[in-house]
Design a protein around this motif. Structure first.
Motif, PDB file in Angstrom:
ATOM      1  N   THR A 138       0.831  -1.203   0.000  1.00 24.76           N
ATOM      2  CA  THR A 138       0.000   0.000   0.000  1.00 24.76           C
ATOM      3  C   THR A 138       0.861   1.247   0.000  1.00 24.76           C
ATOM      4  O   THR A 138       0.584   2.212  -0.719  1.00 24.76           O
ATOM      5  CB  THR A 138      -0.930   0.006   1.228  1.00 24.76           C
ATOM      6  N   ASP A 166     -10.090   5.153  -0.316  1.00 25.46           N
ATOM      7  CA  ASP A 166     -10.174   3.895   0.433  1.00 25.46           C
ATOM      8  C   ASP A 166      -9.011   2.952   0.138  1.00 25.46           C
ATOM      9  O   ASP A 166      -8.773   2.014   0.886  1.00 25.46           O
ATOM     10  CB  ASP A 166     -11.525   3.223   0.190  1.00 25.46           C
ATOM     11  N   LEU A 200      -6.002   3.963   0.269  1.00 25.78           N
ATOM     12  CA  LEU A 200      -4.924   4.434   1.146  1.00 25.78           C
ATOM     13  C   LEU A 200      -4.727   3.575   2.366  1.00 25.78           C
ATOM     14  O   LEU A 200      -3.664   3.562   2.965  1.00 25.78           O
ATOM     15  CB  LEU A 200      -5.227   5.855   1.627  1.00 25.78           C
ATOM     16  N   PHE A 201      -5.790   2.881   2.756  1.00 23.98           N
ATOM     17  CA  PHE A 201      -5.716   2.183   4.038  1.00 23.98           C
ATOM     18  C   PHE A 201      -5.820   0.677   3.892  1.00 23.98           C
ATOM     19  O   PHE A 201      -6.159  -0.033   4.827  1.00 23.98           O
ATOM     20  CB  PHE A 201      -6.795   2.733   4.968  1.00 23.98           C
ATOM     21  N   GLU A 202      -5.503   0.214   2.707  1.00 21.72           N
ATOM     22  CA  GLU A 202      -5.499  -1.222   2.466  1.00 21.72           C
ATOM     23  C   GLU A 202      -4.475  -1.922   3.355  1.00 21.72           C
ATOM     24  O   GLU A 202      -3.311  -1.555   3.389  1.00 21.72           O
ATOM     25  CB  GLU A 202      -5.143  -1.465   0.996  1.00 21.72           C
ATOM     26  N   PHE A 214      -4.615  -1.942   6.609  1.00 19.93           N
ATOM     27  CA  PHE A 214      -4.469  -1.290   7.901  1.00 19.93           C
ATOM     28  C   PHE A 214      -5.442  -1.779   8.950  1.00 19.93           C
ATOM     29  O   PHE A 214      -5.360  -1.366  10.096  1.00 19.93           O
ATOM     30  CB  PHE A 214      -4.646   0.225   7.754  1.00 19.93           C
TER      31      PHE A 214
END
Lengths: 255, 255
Positions: free
Chosen positions: A99, A116, A118-120, A122
């Motif tokens: 990511t 969305d 951006l936070f794969e 997390f």
DNA sequence: GGTTGACTTTGACGTTACGTCAACTTCTAA
DNA sequence: TTAGAAGTTGACGTAACGTCAAAGTCAACC
């Protein structure tokens, strides 16, 4: 061979405060304590500590850690499973790194990354919790963990009447099963299965286990210290007898 | 485009409580707040949140996270560095897994594993702290972090006289440097270097920076919000002037 | 316009897993 | 014997939120 608190702390890279805390909460009890009050640990405790630190590192709360390390289970099989867990955690870091790489590429190209994306990778806590739950499901069957949670947590919300019913019924069931054991009744006999039907109905007040789960519940009873000690207090050897009776009941009367 | 608290929380897999907490401590301030008090975030905040969550995941405390994300630094370069950090964390999990494998082998062979080998790879916190410190050293130079720690922490142990001396001297130095900037003195001029000698002597009360570290300290002053805002309050543009003057002084008079 | 349920805020107490410190005892080497 | 290291218990403090209550805001529906 035994080691003092500081020696263990040094080897395990934790503080002596941590070890005292773990003793206090019963998570890691020393092998013995000297007349002077000093704690001493042996190999068995070191192996247990390794598992504790591992599971802690994997994000479990200490209550959950206790559940797992307290469960009677082949130590090597447990370590194998923890090892798999570690590898999956490693994969998660790889996903995080991917990511970040993607973010770098997009920024360098002057683009905006989809919000969305951006936070794969997390969702750390929920993924870890899923691992824990998957572990319990694999170990005991579907729904068994929920049953355990309920027996521990939901009683908080029960009325006093509900509590006393539970507190009356569960031991009564244990006593009936104990009588079977005392009388040397084989778990496959009709007589035993009928008594177990009472237990099954009791469990069904909270949740309807299938064949696999009910058998798993029996294993949980025998393997987790919390239940086991209750059951064994009624009669030594009862935990195994109950487990076997539940397995027989599952086989004979559940699908 | 902007997103509400719940939208961001959902995307980032954190709670809205976490976002409010971060706003409260100044770590992640929303892009804007509506008349109704509602928080709204934009792409810039999302990128910042990604870095925050990443560094949190790498084990830093929120104070340390703030230090890093607040530092003026090329965003892509920073992400590259975080990416390396992630890969190293991945390696650590591999080491943990190897330790567990070794334990399994030894147990299966009926052996006892050497006590100190049991915890290979488990020194999580100290390794993570080392990564953080290595990051700062690479960024600013040797000793700069210690200086930062001292300026923040050691003052706690100072006498009131020491504190007032510091509180008098540091601004006085800033004012002298500001006068140079006001007069348009080039940082390489003898006059400027002499004023900087005063600052260098001030710093040497705590620690003797070498050429690289002193230059790094100047960059820290300019790049970390904590110092920068103090310096800029004296005179806009002073942080850059001071940084350049310190670099010139390091070049001319340090080795 | 009123209602309802979802969403949002602030304020504040609670939780988890220790960290820190004080006071005291015990051990060990010189 | 002495001094410093190592150990204990007791207890307050900390970081990073979680949980909950009370109240305001928004938007869809009637």
């Amino acid at each position: 061979m035994s080691w003092s608190t500081a020696q263990v702390a040094r080897m395990a890279k934790v503080t002596s405060r941590t070890l005292r805390h773990y003793d206090r909460i019963g998570l890691l009890v020393p092998a013995w304590t000297g007349n002077n009050g000093y704690r001493y640990y042996e190999q068995e405790q070191l192996l247990r500590l390794q598992r504790i630190l591992l599971l802690r590192e994997l994000g479990l709360g200490l209550n959950q850690v206790a559940e797992i390390v307290d469960a009677r289970h082949d130590q090597v099989a447990a370590l194998r499973q923890h090892h798999k867990w570690l590898l999956r955690e490693q994969e998660r870091y790889a996903r995080l790194a991917a990511t970040v790489s993607e973010t770098i590429s997009q920024l360098e190209g002057g683009n905006e990354m989809a919000a969305d994306r951006l936070f794969e990778g997390f969702d750390v806590d929920s993924e870890r919790q899923k691992e824990y739950e998957a572990y319990l499901r694999a170990r005991f069957g579907e729904g068994v963990q929920e049953h355990l949670d309920e027996s521990k947590g939901r009683m908080r919300d029960w009325s006093d009447q509900q509590k006393s019913e539970f507190l009356a019924e569960w031991p009564a069931i244990l006593r009936r099963v104990a009588e079977l054991a005392e009388a040397g009744v084989a778990v496959t006999e009709e007589r035993a299965l009928d008594v177990l039907a009472g237990h099954y109905a009791f469990v069904c007040k909270a949740w309807t286990p299938n064949k696999h789960s009910y058998r798993g519940l029996g294993e949980m009873y025998a393997d987790t210290e919390e239940f086991r000690s209750q059951i064994e207090a009624v009669r030594p050897g009862l935990a195994e007898y109950l487990r076997d009776a539940m397995a027989a009941y599952a086989e004979a009367r559940l699908s």
